[in-house]
Design a protein around this motif. Structure first.
Motif, mmCIF file in Angstrom:
data_model
loop_
_atom_site.group_PDB
_atom_site.id
_atom_site.type_symbol
_atom_site.label_atom_id
_atom_site.label_comp_id
_atom_site.label_asym_id
_atom_site.label_seq_id
_atom_site.Cartn_x
_atom_site.Cartn_y
_atom_site.Cartn_z
ATOM 1 N N GLU A 287 -29.891 4.835 -27.093
ATOM 2 C CA GLU A 287 -28.624 4.520 -26.441
ATOM 3 C C GLU A 287 -27.679 5.693 -26.612
ATOM 4 O O GLU A 287 -27.717 6.405 -27.611
ATOM 5 C CB GLU A 287 -28.002 3.236 -27.000
ATOM 6 C CG GLU A 287 -27.717 3.250 -28.486
ATOM 7 C CD GLU A 287 -27.138 1.921 -28.960
ATOM 8 O OE1 GLU A 287 -25.971 1.926 -29.403
ATOM 9 O OE2 GLU A 287 -27.845 0.898 -28.868
ATOM 10 N N LYS A 288 -26.836 5.911 -25.601
ATOM 11 C CA LYS A 288 -25.917 7.055 -25.616
ATOM 12 C C LYS A 288 -24.573 6.615 -25.042
ATOM 13 O O LYS A 288 -24.507 6.025 -23.963
ATOM 14 C CB LYS A 288 -26.485 8.189 -24.770
ATOM 15 C CG LYS A 288 -25.634 9.451 -24.748
ATOM 16 C CD LYS A 288 -25.672 10.177 -26.085
ATOM 17 C CE LYS A 288 -27.051 10.732 -26.351
ATOM 18 N NZ LYS A 288 -27.104 11.583 -27.564
ATOM 19 N N SER A 289 -23.512 6.909 -25.786
ATOM 20 C CA SER A 289 -22.167 6.607 -25.292
ATOM 21 C C SER A 289 -21.723 7.702 -24.329
ATOM 22 O O SER A 289 -21.746 8.890 -24.659
ATOM 23 C CB SER A 289 -21.180 6.500 -26.453
ATOM 24 O OG SER A 289 -19.860 6.309 -25.954
ATOM 25 N N LEU A 290 -21.313 7.293 -23.137
ATOM 26 C CA LEU A 290 -20.761 8.214 -22.147
ATOM 27 C C LEU A 290 -19.241 8.063 -22.043
ATOM 28 O O LEU A 290 -18.625 8.699 -21.193
ATOM 29 C CB LEU A 290 -21.384 7.953 -20.767
ATOM 30 C CG LEU A 290 -22.913 7.831 -20.680
ATOM 31 C CD1 LEU A 290 -23.341 7.741 -19.219
ATOM 32 C CD2 LEU A 290 -23.591 8.993 -21.367
ATOM 33 N N ALA A 291 -18.683 7.252 -22.898
ATOM 34 C CA ALA A 291 -17.258 6.937 -22.821
ATOM 35 C C ALA A 291 -16.420 8.017 -23.486
ATOM 36 O O ALA A 291 -16.854 8.652 -24.449
ATOM 37 C CB ALA A 291 -16.990 5.597 -23.495
ATOM 38 N N PRO A 292 -15.200 8.249 -23.006
ATOM 39 C CA PRO A 292 -14.280 9.135 -23.723
ATOM 40 C C PRO A 292 -13.867 8.507 -25.042
ATOM 41 O O PRO A 292 -14.060 7.311 -25.272
ATOM 42 C CB PRO A 292 -13.092 9.262 -22.753
ATOM 43 C CG PRO A 292 -13.144 8.007 -21.935
ATOM 44 C CD PRO A 292 -14.602 7.666 -21.794
ATOM 45 N N LYS A 293 -13.291 9.312 -25.914
ATOM 46 C CA LYS A 293 -12.934 8.817 -27.242
ATOM 47 C C LYS A 293 -11.821 7.785 -27.203
ATOM 48 O O LYS A 293 -11.686 6.980 -28.128
ATOM 49 C CB LYS A 293 -12.536 9.994 -28.140
ATOM 50 C CG LYS A 293 -13.700 10.936 -28.441
ATOM 51 C CD LYS A 293 -13.276 12.047 -29.370
ATOM 52 C CE LYS A 293 -14.453 12.963 -29.683
ATOM 53 N NZ LYS A 293 -14.064 14.077 -30.591
ATOM 54 N N SER A 294 -11.003 7.794 -26.175
ATOM 55 C CA SER A 294 -9.937 6.809 -26.057
ATOM 56 C C SER A 294 -9.734 6.474 -24.589
ATOM 57 O O SER A 294 -10.177 7.198 -23.704
ATOM 58 C CB SER A 294 -8.628 7.343 -26.657
ATOM 59 O OG SER A 294 -8.198 8.507 -25.959
#
Length: 385
Positions: free
Chosen positions: A225-232
């Motif tokens: 799994e990989k997060s593609l979301a920005p930090k905020s």
């Protein structure tokens, strides 16, 4: 009332090419039901026939049809799912062969195999209907509004819900094989869901917490799994259906986190783009086409180099379709015919209240479901290649 076939043939096109950024200045050819036929200098398509499906409500505002038509090749019929909660099987020139009442509107279209049509409903049920008669063969009660086109493997039907659950249902019996669920993030999310993509024994799917996940089809186990979301920030959803190329890369986008190219086996990031608002992807010939809110971009798949970018002056619709050398892009107020080499809009067509669902292309025909609930059969005359 059905229009007689003698009046059903209509030709549409656009006299001048224009950049999408100036799309509001481009004349749009309109609804053949209400507009006089016009003969443009470029005949991109002709309308073979059309038929009304949905009776508009008296106080209905801005109707919308989200479900892409499906095609039943065995019986040579088109399967439509419309906002009145009806599944219809339509034969030549739109004659109805059967209908099945669900009762709720649909977020996504059906999928057809040889003998069954799989219908994802917002009533929380996945239906398997006989393609010839429309009779139910089995039903799986997911209990959550289903929001993606069912994806078929040899043994499973994969469908995702609006509540961040991927269901794997046995094709033979309608029993649950396994499910994978993630908790949605706090705050606001986009009202869409990621359609899973399958190759071999692996599925890739996105979630509203900004994560792209690779799953083993045997038991739903996580491969990576990989997060593609920005930090905020909010609206981190990965609602794009992941797309794969022959080089073993997978492409997906977070709404606020941008476009990512990853190694399909390991999940390692190969390159990223900061472009925001992407909701749909298409990969072809070494190029990734990204469509989203107010944007249409093309990237070199190998490196992420931006080839062209054109701002849409209206909110984009759903997935683009590449056919006859043109991109067909639903942008809610119309269907755009776009040159994929340059991003230029060669024509625009509004069949009535615009188009939100992707057309279904079968050979040289495209079946288009307009937002006012009409089904059109287009004969495509664009260039090949």
């Amino acid at each position: 009332m059905r229009i007689s076939s003698g009046w059903k043939r209509w030709v549409g096109g656009l006299a001048a090419a224009s950049l999408l950024g100036a799309c509001s200045a481009v004349p749009v050819y309109g609804n053949p039901v209400t507009s006089a036929p016009k003969q443009p200098p470029h005949h991109f398509f002709s309308v073979d026939w059309w038929t009304p499906l949905v009776n508009p409500s008296l106080l209905e505002y801005s109707p919308r049809e989200d479900a892409q038509p499906a095609y039943d090749a065995k019986n040579e019929r088109v399967i439509t799912l419309t906002r009145d909660g009806l599944v219809r099987s339509l034969g030549a020139e739109g004659q109805e062969a059967w209908r099945f009442k669900v009762g709720n509107r649909f977020y996504a279209g059906a999928t057809v195999d040889d003998t069954l049509v799989y219908v994802p409903s917002t009533d929380g049920v996945l239906y398997a209907l006989d393609t010839k008669t429309g009779e139910p063969k089995w039903k799986y009660a997911a209990g959550e509004a289903l929001a993606t086109v069912p994806v078929l493997t040899d043994e499973l039907v994969l469908v995702a819900s609006q509540s961040d659950t991927l269901f794997a249902v046995k094709r033979a019996t309608g029993e649950l094989a396994w499910l994978y669920r993630r908790d949605p993030p706090a705050g606001f999310t986009i009202h869409r869901a990621s359609t899973p993509t399958v190759r071999g024994q692996t599925a890739w799917v996105g979630f509203s917490d900004g994560t792209l996940v690779s799953l083993d089809l045997t038991d739903g186990g996580v491969r990576w799994e990989k997060s593609l979301a920005p930090k905020s920030g909010q609206f981190v959803d990965v609602d794009t259906a992941p797309v794969l190329d022959e080089a073993g890369h997978v492409y997906a986008a977070s709404y606020s986190g941008g476009l990512y190219a990853l190694d399909a086996e390991s999940g390692d990031v190969l390159w990223t783009s900061v472009a925001q608002g992407i909701t749909s992807l298409l990969v072809h010939g070494g190029v990734v086409v990204a469509v989203g809110d107010n944007r249409l971009d093309a990237y070199l798949a190998e490196s992420g180099k931006l080839l062209w970018s054109n701002p849409l002056q209206e909110r984009a619709g759903l997935e683009p379709v590449l056919v006859k050398g043109m991109l067909l892009v639903p942008v809610q107020r119309s269907l755009l015919f776009v040159d994929p080499r340059t991003g230029q809009a060669r024509m625009a067509w509004d069949p009535g209240e615009g188009v939100s669902a992707p057309p279904r292309v079968v050979g040289t025909k495209a079946y288009v479901l307009s937002n006012n609930g009409y089904l059109y059969a287009l004969r495509l005359d664009g260039r090949s290649g």
